[in-house]
Design a protein around this motif. Structure first.
Motif, mmCIF file in Angstrom:
data_model
loop_
_atom_site.group_PDB
_atom_site.id
_atom_site.type_symbol
_atom_site.label_atom_id
_atom_site.label_comp_id
_atom_site.label_asym_id
_atom_site.label_seq_id
_atom_site.Cartn_x
_atom_site.Cartn_y
_atom_site.Cartn_z
ATOM 1 N N LYS A 84 0.833 -1.211 0.000
ATOM 2 C CA LYS A 84 0.000 0.000 0.000
ATOM 3 C C LYS A 84 0.864 1.255 0.000
ATOM 4 C CE LYS A 84 -1.672 1.418 3.818
ATOM 5 N NZ LYS A 84 -1.659 2.605 4.605
ATOM 6 N N LYS A 110 -5.880 1.659 1.268
ATOM 7 C CA LYS A 110 -6.412 0.840 2.362
ATOM 8 C C LYS A 110 -7.463 -0.141 1.854
ATOM 9 C CE LYS A 110 -5.607 4.257 5.973
ATOM 10 N NZ LYS A 110 -6.243 5.214 6.901
ATOM 11 N N THR A 111 -8.317 0.330 0.936
ATOM 12 C CA THR A 111 -9.352 -0.539 0.368
ATOM 13 C C THR A 111 -8.717 -1.699 -0.383
ATOM 14 O OG1 THR A 111 -10.946 1.264 0.202
ATOM 15 C CG2 THR A 111 -11.300 -0.625 -1.250
ATOM 16 N N GLU A 113 -5.692 -2.867 -0.057
ATOM 17 C CA GLU A 113 -4.984 -3.707 0.897
ATOM 18 C C GLU A 113 -5.957 -4.701 1.536
ATOM 19 O OE1 GLU A 113 -1.521 -2.668 3.969
ATOM 20 O OE2 GLU A 113 -3.457 -1.773 4.530
ATOM 21 N N SER A 114 -7.138 -4.221 1.878
ATOM 22 C CA SER A 114 -8.166 -5.073 2.484
ATOM 23 C C SER A 114 -8.680 -6.117 1.495
ATOM 24 C CB SER A 114 -9.310 -4.200 2.985
ATOM 25 O OG SER A 114 -10.404 -4.979 3.378
ATOM 26 N N GLN A 115 -8.926 -5.699 0.258
ATOM 27 C CA GLN A 115 -9.480 -6.616 -0.739
ATOM 28 C C GLN A 115 -8.480 -7.669 -1.186
ATOM 29 O OE1 GLN A 115 -11.273 -4.468 -3.989
ATOM 30 N NE2 GLN A 115 -12.890 -3.662 -2.701
ATOM 31 N N ASN A 117 -6.002 -8.711 0.635
ATOM 32 C CA ASN A 117 -5.706 -9.495 1.836
ATOM 33 C C ASN A 117 -4.226 -9.826 2.003
ATOM 34 O OD1 ASN A 117 -8.408 -9.658 2.710
ATOM 35 N ND2 ASN A 117 -8.780 -11.324 1.279
ATOM 36 N N ASN A 118 -3.360 -8.996 1.440
ATOM 37 C CA ASN A 118 -1.920 -9.186 1.605
ATOM 38 C C ASN A 118 -1.469 -10.602 1.254
ATOM 39 O OD1 ASN A 118 0.540 -7.987 2.072
ATOM 40 N ND2 ASN A 118 0.565 -8.490 4.235
ATOM 41 N N CYS A 133 -8.342 -3.844 -8.612
ATOM 42 C CA CYS A 133 -8.810 -3.115 -7.439
ATOM 43 C C CYS A 133 -8.757 -1.604 -7.681
ATOM 44 C CB CYS A 133 -7.985 -3.479 -6.200
ATOM 45 S SG CYS A 133 -8.564 -2.606 -4.737
#
Length: 150
Positions: A84, A110-111, A113-115, A117-118, A133
């Motif tokens: 990110k 951030k979005t 990164e969340s989607q 899931n690293n 994304c």
């Protein structure tokens, strides 16, 4: 005295424009080297380059690996995973100092990164997921990130 001040201002402007020109040249040279290295590493074809140039997500493994290599070079991918902070750093110049856009870019990071899931994905799929994304969510944050899905 006023004429002397003008001369100093002109010298300052010329020196700064030369520095900017040298920085731009170095950036272009670095980009050219990165493209060449990524092309060799991925086995990308001319068609793969054309797909990226026309803002399409590549459909071939070599095209996906080219895109992922470029993201690694820009530090958007680090150790095979979405970064990110690297994405924010890489895209910040496109925001041209607009604080509102920079805040939205951070939220978009951030979005994604969340989607994402690293996760470290196989077969050069991380770059594809990142681009999807950014394209899918960019408009939600007022950031126009265009791409064309095949």
């Amino acid at each position: 005295m006023r004429g002397l001040k003008l001369v100093f201002v002109l010298i300052f402007l010329i020196e700064n424009s030369l520095e900017i020109s040298l920085v731009e040249q170095k950036l272009k040279q670095t980009t050219k080297v990165l493209l060449g290295n990524c092309r060799a590493k991925s086995g990308a074809t001319k068609e793969d380059f054309e797909m990226l140039r026309s803002r399409q997500i590549p459909s071939t493994k070599s095209g996906l690996c080219l895109m992922e290599c470029l993201f690694e070079g820009a530090r958007i991918i680090d150790n095979g995973k979405f970064n990110k902070d690297g994405m924010i750093t890489a895209l910040t110049p496109a925001m041209k100092g607009d604080a509102s856009k920079l805040q939205k870019l951070n939220e978009l990071g951030k979005t994604c990164e969340s989607q994402i899931n690293n996760k470290k994905l196989e077969n050069c799929q991380t770059g594809e997921k990142i681009l999807e994304c950014l394209a899918k969510n960019g408009n939600k944050y007022g950031l126009e990130i265009q791409h064309n899905k095949n």
